[in-house]
Design a protein around this motif. Structure first.
Motif, mmCIF file in Angstrom:
data_model
loop_
_atom_site.group_PDB
_atom_site.id
_atom_site.type_symbol
_atom_site.label_atom_id
_atom_site.label_comp_id
_atom_site.label_asym_id
_atom_site.label_seq_id
_atom_site.Cartn_x
_atom_site.Cartn_y
_atom_site.Cartn_z
ATOM 1 N N GLN A 12 0.834 -1.209 0.000
ATOM 2 C CA GLN A 12 0.000 0.000 0.000
ATOM 3 C C GLN A 12 0.867 1.256 0.000
ATOM 4 O O GLN A 12 0.559 2.242 -0.669
ATOM 5 C CB GLN A 12 -0.916 -0.005 1.221
ATOM 6 C CG GLN A 12 -1.968 1.108 1.138
ATOM 7 C CD GLN A 12 -2.830 1.164 2.382
ATOM 8 O OE1 GLN A 12 -2.689 0.347 3.290
ATOM 9 N NE2 GLN A 12 -3.725 2.123 2.437
ATOM 10 N N LYS A 15 2.331 1.925 -3.480
ATOM 11 C CA LYS A 15 1.283 2.324 -4.430
ATOM 12 C C LYS A 15 0.731 3.705 -4.110
ATOM 13 O O LYS A 15 0.228 4.400 -4.988
ATOM 14 C CB LYS A 15 0.152 1.299 -4.410
ATOM 15 C CG LYS A 15 0.511 0.056 -5.199
ATOM 16 C CD LYS A 15 -0.670 -0.877 -5.227
ATOM 17 C CE LYS A 15 -0.546 -1.878 -6.352
ATOM 18 N NZ LYS A 15 -1.638 -2.863 -6.259
ATOM 19 N N SER A 16 0.816 4.088 -2.821
ATOM 20 C CA SER A 16 0.332 5.425 -2.496
ATOM 21 C C SER A 16 1.277 6.489 -3.034
ATOM 22 O O SER A 16 0.889 7.615 -3.286
ATOM 23 C CB SER A 16 0.190 5.574 -0.978
ATOM 24 O OG SER A 16 1.471 5.655 -0.377
ATOM 25 N N ARG A 19 1.650 6.022 -8.450
ATOM 26 C CA ARG A 19 0.297 5.577 -8.763
ATOM 27 C C ARG A 19 0.228 4.794 -10.066
ATOM 28 O O ARG A 19 -0.815 4.684 -10.678
ATOM 29 C CB ARG A 19 -0.634 6.782 -8.825
ATOM 30 C CG ARG A 19 -0.818 7.405 -7.465
ATOM 31 C CD ARG A 19 -1.677 8.638 -7.530
ATOM 32 N NE ARG A 19 -1.965 9.120 -6.173
ATOM 33 C CZ ARG A 19 -2.931 8.623 -5.426
ATOM 34 N NH1 ARG A 19 -3.699 7.662 -5.890
ATOM 35 N NH2 ARG A 19 -3.131 9.093 -4.207
ATOM 36 N N HIS A 20 1.360 4.304 -10.526
ATOM 37 C CA HIS A 20 1.331 3.560 -11.790
ATOM 38 C C HIS A 20 2.285 2.384 -11.650
ATOM 39 O O HIS A 20 3.125 2.347 -10.752
ATOM 40 C CB HIS A 20 1.780 4.443 -12.942
ATOM 41 C CG HIS A 20 3.069 5.134 -12.647
ATOM 42 N ND1 HIS A 20 4.289 4.498 -12.745
ATOM 43 C CD2 HIS A 20 3.332 6.380 -12.198
ATOM 44 C CE1 HIS A 20 5.238 5.348 -12.382
ATOM 45 N NE2 HIS A 20 4.693 6.483 -12.033
ATOM 46 N N SER A 35 2.401 11.860 -13.456
ATOM 47 C CA SER A 35 1.955 11.801 -12.073
ATOM 48 C C SER A 35 3.061 12.193 -11.100
ATOM 49 O O SER A 35 2.926 12.026 -9.907
ATOM 50 C CB SER A 35 1.445 10.394 -11.748
ATOM 51 O OG SER A 35 2.503 9.478 -11.913
#
Ligand code: HEM
Lengths: 258, 362
Positions: A12, A15-16, A19-20, A35
């Motif tokens: 998590q 991924k936070s 974002r890809h 991003s």
């Protein structure tokens, strides 16, 4: 290893932040640029000629990189340096003898020289590719102001070691202000400016006095140059670099034949 | 005297500003005229080897090493080699492009729709450059300690006192111009002139690719300013100027007692005393009238008179009055940076106009 890697990339936390997925295909590569606030200075795609080293020489990028390097080493130097005639020189000596891996000052000084060379060569490349022509006229002007500021950054920093080299180089330079037409007390026309028979422009009120905060290079000049060098000029440079980069993109990216 | 000393003496002799600047200018013109032949990789490698060899051999000389090898002067050597390299790189691509255009082939820079993704192509290059640059900086920092002299002492004036190297072109100009010109007016004109370039240059060609053929005048003028009037003057100011700003060759020891005769005369003295054999007029305005006429004539008559020349006239029609006048004034001031030194070397001219009462000397 591979397992650990994919565990981290699927966590998590990771991924936070990103974002890809791993930028392996077109979509994720575009995402990688879009991003990320820093990478987003770039467009997503760019002309092939624009990435070729033989075209840009990467001199603008190098100037920027050196500016970052100077900022980081400069902030570190500020921890050790006090801008008064009493402490400045001993603080500089201590930088070499007391501090572990005392290369800070060296990197900062040579980085500053390198930045001057890089910015001149950047200007040369921009000129020789005709990249100042429409629609990039204004960005060239922004660049010229940056050029002046970068040279002033180097110049103001030159005084801070407070040795013979420093004060006399700054004396030679700031003596020029004395000769400013009308505003310097040895400048043409300044003797014509009088108020009630008293000269308006004299050694205690002219352009050089304003630059140095006194008639000579002394403690006021040191403080003034310190503030200019560490705060004022970098502040303006950051703003103008932002404008510069913004305009590179808005003017259609790196130039190329139409 | 052995051969090496003789060669050194000869080089010392021909490094005098007038010969050095003249030779540099000649070389510069040759490079721009024969750029197609001279940028051939084989020629470039010969030049590179010769200059590296010359530099290395010169380092054996202790006077040369003392000044060129000074840590604060190392950037000048880097500047020289990098400028040389990038000049070659630019002119080489210009030569290739110009040849291709003659043959109707596509340019090196390709078409607008040749696009690549920034990630990874550009980000990768930026990252590599950042790494290389970091390594270079660290090696440089280990190899050369940042200079530190005696603590500041306002009562001991070093001789020579020099500004930082990147301003030494301007300090060298002080030999020929008063501080208000070399230190204030010229820097302002340089900044203003640079800003004005995109608005003066109305030639739509050569936008976004290397070429020389399509922009000869612009490139010649700009490169002359940068290479000769800026970089070469820095070299002279740093390497060839010793105590009392006297000239010293690259292999000469800096002798603080070197005496140089100064017999410069003002234009007013030339005009009244030497040419007319009359006493100098007492009225300063009358005294300086010849200089004023010459200087104003230079600035105000040349722009309109130049219009007689066909290509200039066509340029004027494209540019319009304001652009043309601005360009001419900037160009004339730039030319003055050449004319004044030449007058100094040939007729020992000190000032064209001189009102010492008002610090107004040109
Ligand atoms: C702090 C100083 C500067 C920084 C950090 C900087 C950075 C950059 C960067 C990264 C680019 C992208 C292309 C390249 O790398 O060549 C660029 C483009 C450009 N720069 Fe600068 N620059 C600076 C100073 C200047 C100066 C002194 C000039 C000119 C007098 C200038 C004029 C331009 C122009 C016209 C472009 C657009 C060129 C094109 O699209 O091909 N910049 N600059």
């Amino acid at each position: 290893m591979g397992k650990l890697g994919s565990y981290i990339r699927n966590s998590q936390v990771w991924k936070s932040i990103f974002r890809h997925g791993v930028p392996r295909d077109r979509r994720t590569r575009v995402m990688a640029i879009m991003s990320n606030v820093f990478l987003h200075l770039h467009p997503v795609t760019i002309r092939k000629s624009g990435v070729r080293l033989s075209y840009t020489w990467c001199m603008g990028g190098l100037t920027f990189f050196l500016f970052l390097a100077e900022t980081i080493t400069g902030i570190l130097l500020m921890f050790y340096y006090r801008p008064t005639p009493e402490y400045a020189f001993p603080d500089i000596i201590a930088l070499r003898s007391v501090i572990t891996l005392g290369l800070l000052r060296e990197i900062h000084r040579w980085g500053a020289h390198a930045m001057i060379i890089a910015i001149w060569l950047h200007m040369m490349r921009v000129f020789l590719t005709g990249s100042y022509k429409p629609p990039r006229e204004f960005n060239w002007v922004v660049g010229v102001i940056l050029l002046v500021l970068v040279m002033l950054l180097s110049f103001t920093g030159y005084l801070l070691p407070w040795d013979q080299l420093a004060i006399w180089a700054i004396t030679v330079g700031s003596n020029m202000a004395r000769a400013t037409p009308f505003a310097g007390h040895e400048g043409p026309g300044s003797s014509l400016l009088t108020l009630g028979g008293q000269p308006l422009v004299h050694a205690g009120s002219d352009a050089k006095f304003m630059l140095l905060g006194g008639p000579l290079v002394d403690e006021n000049a040191l403080l003034r140059f310190y503030v200019l060098h560490c705060v004022f000029i970098p502040f303006v440079v950051v703003i103008l670099i932002s404008v510069h980069f913004w305009r590179v993109r808005k003017d259609g990216g790196i130039s190329g034949p139409l | 005297m052995d051969a090496i000393t003789q060669i050194k003496d000869w080089i010392n002799l021909v490094s005098r500003p007038e010969i050095f600047l003249g030779a540099a200018t000649l070389l510069f013109v040759l490079i721009l005229v024969f750029y197609k032949q001279l940028t051939h990789p084989a020629a470039a490698i010969v030049v590179l080897l010769a200059s590296v060899g010359g530099y290395a051999a010169s380092m054996l000389d202790k006077n040369f090493r003392a000044i060129v090898g000074k840590p604060d002067n190392v950037p000048i050597t880097m500047l020289l080699f990098m400028t040389g390299f990038f000049l070659w790189l630019a002119l080489r691509q210009a030569a290739v492009n110009d040849t291709r255009m003659e043959r109707g082939e596509p340019l090196l820079e390709g078409k607008p729709d040749d696009k690549v993704l920034v990630w990874p192509d550009l980000v990768y290059i930026e990252f590599m450059i950042a790494c290389v640059c970091t390594i270079v900086l660290i090696v440089w920092a280990i190899a050369f300690a940042a200079p530190l002299e005696e603590p500041a002492n306002p009562s001991i004036i070093p001789n020579p006192s020099k500004a930082p190297w990147y301003f030494l072109g301007l300090q060298e100009m002080l030999v020929y111009f008063d501080p208000w010109l070399a230190g204030v007016v010229y820097p302002s004109l340089i900044i203003l002139g640079l800003c004005a370039i995109p608005y003066i240059d109305v030639n739509p060609k050569g936008n976004g690719y290397y070429t020389l053929k399509e922009r000869r005048f612009a490139i010649f003028t700009w490169l002359f300013g940068f290479l000769i009037l800026w970089v070469v003057l820095i070299v002279i100011g740093t390497f060839f100027r010793g105590p009392n700003w006297n000239f010293f060759g690259p292999y000469e020891a800096w002798d603080p007692n070197k005496a140089v005769a100064m017999v410069n005369v003002n234009l007013s003295e030339l005009f009244w005393a030497i040419w007319l054999h009359k006493p100098m007029p007492d009225n300063p305005l009358l005294r300086e009238l010849p200089g004023i006429v010459v200087f104003l004539g230079y600035l105000m008559l040349i722009p309109p008179l130049a219009l007689v020349v066909r290509p200039v006239r066509r340029l004027y029609e494209k540019m319009g009055f304001i652009r043309y006048s601005l360009m001419m004034v900037l160009a004339l001031f730039m030319a003055l940076m050449v004319i004044k030194p030449v007058l100094r070397w040939t007729v020992d001219l000190k000032y064209i106009i001189s009102f010492p009462e008002y610090f107004f000397n040109i």
